[in-house]
Design an enzyme around this catalytic site. Sequence first.
Site, PDB file in Angstrom:
ATOM      1  N   GLU A  43      17.238  15.269 -82.953  1.00 47.68           N
ATOM      2  CA  GLU A  43      18.124  16.432 -82.831  1.00 47.68           C
ATOM      3  C   GLU A  43      17.481  17.679 -83.427  1.00 47.68           C
ATOM      4  O   GLU A  43      17.553  18.758 -82.857  1.00 47.68           O
ATOM      5  CB  GLU A  43      19.420  16.200 -83.602  1.00 47.68           C
ATOM      6  CG  GLU A  43      20.363  15.202 -83.030  1.00 47.68           C
ATOM      7  CD  GLU A  43      21.501  15.012 -84.018  1.00 47.68           C
ATOM      8  OE1 GLU A  43      21.418  14.067 -84.824  1.00 47.68           O
ATOM      9  OE2 GLU A  43      22.441  15.820 -84.004  1.00 47.68           O
ATOM     10  N   GLU A  46      17.631   8.257 -89.351  1.00 45.02           N
ATOM     11  CA  GLU A  46      19.030   8.653 -89.232  1.00 45.02           C
ATOM     12  C   GLU A  46      19.598   8.665 -90.644  1.00 45.02           C
ATOM     13  O   GLU A  46      19.671   7.620 -91.299  1.00 45.02           O
ATOM     14  CB  GLU A  46      19.814   7.698 -88.317  1.00 45.02           C
ATOM     15  CG  GLU A  46      19.342   7.799 -86.870  1.00 45.02           C
ATOM     16  CD  GLU A  46      20.263   7.156 -85.844  1.00 45.02           C
ATOM     17  OE1 GLU A  46      21.022   6.232 -86.218  1.00 45.02           O
ATOM     18  OE2 GLU A  46      20.210   7.581 -84.673  1.00 45.02           O
ATOM     19  N   ASP A  83      26.896  -0.385 -87.583  1.00 41.47           N
ATOM     20  CA  ASP A  83      26.598   1.046 -87.652  1.00 41.47           C
ATOM     21  C   ASP A  83      27.497   1.793 -86.672  1.00 41.47           C
ATOM     22  O   ASP A  83      27.577   1.429 -85.500  1.00 41.47           O
ATOM     23  CB  ASP A  83      25.130   1.296 -87.324  1.00 41.47           C
ATOM     24  CG  ASP A  83      24.694   2.706 -87.720  1.00 41.47           C
ATOM     25  OD1 ASP A  83      25.333   3.301 -88.608  1.00 41.47           O
ATOM     26  OD2 ASP A  83      23.718   3.207 -87.136  1.00 41.47           O
ATOM     27  N   GLN A 140      14.426   2.728 -77.791  1.00 40.88           N
ATOM     28  CA  GLN A 140      15.884   2.835 -77.639  1.00 40.88           C
ATOM     29  C   GLN A 140      16.267   3.372 -76.260  1.00 40.88           C
ATOM     30  O   GLN A 140      17.167   2.844 -75.593  1.00 40.88           O
ATOM     31  CB  GLN A 140      16.428   3.756 -78.735  1.00 40.88           C
ATOM     32  CG  GLN A 140      17.943   3.943 -78.727  1.00 40.88           C
ATOM     33  CD  GLN A 140      18.411   4.976 -79.750  1.00 40.88           C
ATOM     34  OE1 GLN A 140      17.620   5.526 -80.512  1.00 40.88           O
ATOM     35  NE2 GLN A 140      19.707   5.232 -79.768  1.00 40.88           N
ATOM     36  N   ASP A 151      18.845   4.690 -91.097  1.00 42.04           N
ATOM     37  CA  ASP A 151      18.834   3.798 -89.935  1.00 42.04           C
ATOM     38  C   ASP A 151      17.633   4.181 -89.059  1.00 42.04           C
ATOM     39  O   ASP A 151      17.754   4.924 -88.099  1.00 42.04           O
ATOM     40  CB  ASP A 151      20.159   3.972 -89.174  1.00 42.04           C
ATOM     41  CG  ASP A 151      20.233   3.122 -87.922  1.00 42.04           C
ATOM     42  OD1 ASP A 151      19.554   2.080 -87.871  1.00 42.04           O
ATOM     43  OD2 ASP A 151      20.966   3.507 -86.994  1.00 42.04           O
ATOM     44  N   GLU A 179      22.471   8.615 -93.156  1.00 41.31           N
ATOM     45  CA  GLU A 179      23.839   8.110 -93.039  1.00 41.31           C
ATOM     46  C   GLU A 179      24.395   7.741 -94.421  1.00 41.31           C
ATOM     47  O   GLU A 179      23.653   7.544 -95.371  1.00 41.31           O
ATOM     48  CB  GLU A 179      23.869   6.850 -92.157  1.00 41.31           C
ATOM     49  CG  GLU A 179      23.180   7.052 -90.811  1.00 41.31           C
ATOM     50  CD  GLU A 179      23.425   5.921 -89.815  1.00 41.31           C
ATOM     51  OE1 GLU A 179      24.272   5.057 -90.101  1.00 41.31           O
ATOM     52  OE2 GLU A 179      22.759   5.916 -88.771  1.00 41.31           O
ATOM     53  N   THR A 206      16.391  -1.097 -91.681  1.00 44.34           N
ATOM     54  CA  THR A 206      17.403  -0.143 -92.142  1.00 44.34           C
ATOM     55  C   THR A 206      17.268  -0.132 -93.657  1.00 44.34           C
ATOM     56  O   THR A 206      17.265  -1.203 -94.265  1.00 44.34           O
ATOM     57  CB  THR A 206      18.818  -0.617 -91.767  1.00 44.34           C
ATOM     58  OG1 THR A 206      18.870  -0.868 -90.363  1.00 44.34           O
ATOM     59  CG2 THR A 206      19.868   0.414 -92.133  1.00 44.34           C
ATOM     60  N   LYS A 253      16.257  -0.308 -83.155  1.00 44.34           N
ATOM     61  CA  LYS A 253      16.913  -0.086 -84.450  1.00 44.34           C
ATOM     62  C   LYS A 253      16.706  -1.253 -85.421  1.00 44.34           C
ATOM     63  O   LYS A 253      16.739  -1.062 -86.632  1.00 44.34           O
ATOM     64  CB  LYS A 253      18.432   0.045 -84.245  1.00 44.34           C
ATOM     65  CG  LYS A 253      18.868   1.173 -83.332  1.00 44.34           C
ATOM     66  CD  LYS A 253      19.046   2.433 -84.112  1.00 44.34           C
ATOM     67  CE  LYS A 253      19.817   3.461 -83.294  1.00 44.34           C
ATOM     68  NZ  LYS A 253      20.029   4.679 -84.089  1.00 44.34           N
ATOM     69  N   HIS A 267      26.452  14.975 -83.854  1.00 40.67           N
ATOM     70  CA  HIS A 267      25.340  14.072 -83.514  1.00 40.67           C
ATOM     71  C   HIS A 267      25.555  13.435 -82.134  1.00 40.67           C
ATOM     72  O   HIS A 267      24.650  13.416 -81.307  1.00 40.67           O
ATOM     73  CB  HIS A 267      25.209  12.984 -84.582  1.00 40.67           C
ATOM     74  CG  HIS A 267      24.210  11.916 -84.246  1.00 40.67           C
ATOM     75  ND1 HIS A 267      22.837  12.143 -84.260  1.00 40.67           N
ATOM     76  CD2 HIS A 267      24.371  10.629 -83.857  1.00 40.67           C
ATOM     77  CE1 HIS A 267      22.212  11.024 -83.912  1.00 40.67           C
ATOM     78  NE2 HIS A 267      23.109  10.090 -83.666  1.00 40.67           N
ATOM     79  N   ARG A 295      12.914   5.998 -80.882  1.00 38.96           N
ATOM     80  CA  ARG A 295      13.657   6.614 -79.768  1.00 38.96           C
ATOM     81  C   ARG A 295      13.131   6.208 -78.403  1.00 38.96           C
ATOM     82  O   ARG A 295      13.905   6.142 -77.433  1.00 38.96           O
ATOM     83  CB  ARG A 295      13.612   8.134 -79.897  1.00 38.96           C
ATOM     84  CG  ARG A 295      14.188   8.678 -81.179  1.00 38.96           C
ATOM     85  CD  ARG A 295      15.640   8.294 -81.353  1.00 38.96           C
ATOM     86  NE  ARG A 295      16.193   8.845 -82.587  1.00 38.96           N
ATOM     87  CZ  ARG A 295      17.369   8.495 -83.083  1.00 38.96           C
ATOM     88  NH1 ARG A 295      18.114   7.582 -82.468  1.00 38.96           N
ATOM     89  NH2 ARG A 295      17.814   9.031 -84.201  1.00 38.96           N
TER      90      ARG A 295
HETATM   91 MN    MN Z   1      22.542   4.955 -86.897  1.00 40.52          MN
END
Ligand code: MN
Length: 388
Positions: free
Chosen positions: A337, A178, A105, A219, A212, A180, A236, A232, A112, A216
């Site tokens: 975000e 996420e 990834d 993480q 993904d 993507e 996925t 993570k 971002h 948080r």
């Molecule tokens: Mn990602």
Amino acid sequence: MIIDVPADSPYGTENLPYGVFSTPGSPARVGVRLADRVIDLAAALDDAVFAAASLNPFMAQGRRSWEETRARITELVAGDVPDAAVHSVAQVTMHLPFEVADYVDFYASEHHATNLGKLFRPDSEPLMPNWKHLPVGYHGRAGTVVNSGTPIVRPSGQRKAPGESAPGFGPSKRLDIEAELGFVVGTGSDLGAPVPVAEFAEHVFGAVLVNDWSARDLQAWEYVPLGPFLGKSFATSISPWVVPLPALENARVPTPRQIPEPLPYLRETEPWGLDVEFSVRWNGAEVSRPPYREMYWSPAQMLAHLTVNGATCRTGDLFASGTISGPAREQRGAFIELTWGGADPVLVNGAERTFLEDGDEITLTASAPTASGRLGFGELSNRILPAR
Ligand code: MN
């Protein structure tokens, strides 16, 4: 039968994405989508490579075979397709389209990376000094790449809020998405031999939507100094249809201007930025529209970088772009975000929301221009289950 294709279908003759499907009582096999139909390719083309329960054997045949097959399918659907090879999309079960070899990834959106830098490291420069010199990435967990529809169990783990003196253990309280775009490697490379940016289309078969999933709180506590790990790796998810690279020809655009100029091995010879518009729906309500064309690094640069040290790529490798975020708030592809770390909630069906709750459903869709209209990526939808 003659398959009727409405002029505005996102699955028209310029798309023809591949997937793996099954019908009741029959094994999973490769199909191609046209309008609201799935065409059984083993039956329609009389080729056993499509009887496999994954796209890997076909992808391993290489670019010439992909092009010949696409031409044969285009010819096939222009005429009378044998009834026995045609199924209604509503009556098939879709499976993971390919066996995932390695999963990488990236972190290719400047918007971002800047937003996350401000949120995770408020007292320093948001972009690390390397960010504009190389596509930053991490190795993810291929074995937990799952299909659309697979429930996502809320992960548990260690987390420590900034005010706490010691870590605690429990279900993630800051579960996030996420949005993507992922690229699927068809033809591998040899150990020790880097893949130049100019050879991108020789190796990459197509693209899928990727979510993904990210915890948080896990993480933030674990990521220094080696990067994402358990925050993570729990899941996925990818969309069921792989859009072939040639279908995206009309979506190709230059990446935003790269200053400073990248080192020679990362210089683009032809544009591989992509004008793909995403939509993120939270329990059915659209909360964001991330624009892929804003991505700083192109997928050709990502593949060149991930092989420049001589590491191989293999049939079935998946490399994803990293969260897609544009400059505007409503273009952010992750809730950390979009809600600025939870401080600024979004309205979802009238309720203020920050991170994911049990039972929530997230759906990603995307479209891209073709010569005559727009093509669609398959819908990627997963629901959150409580921690175990
Ligand atoms: Mn990602």
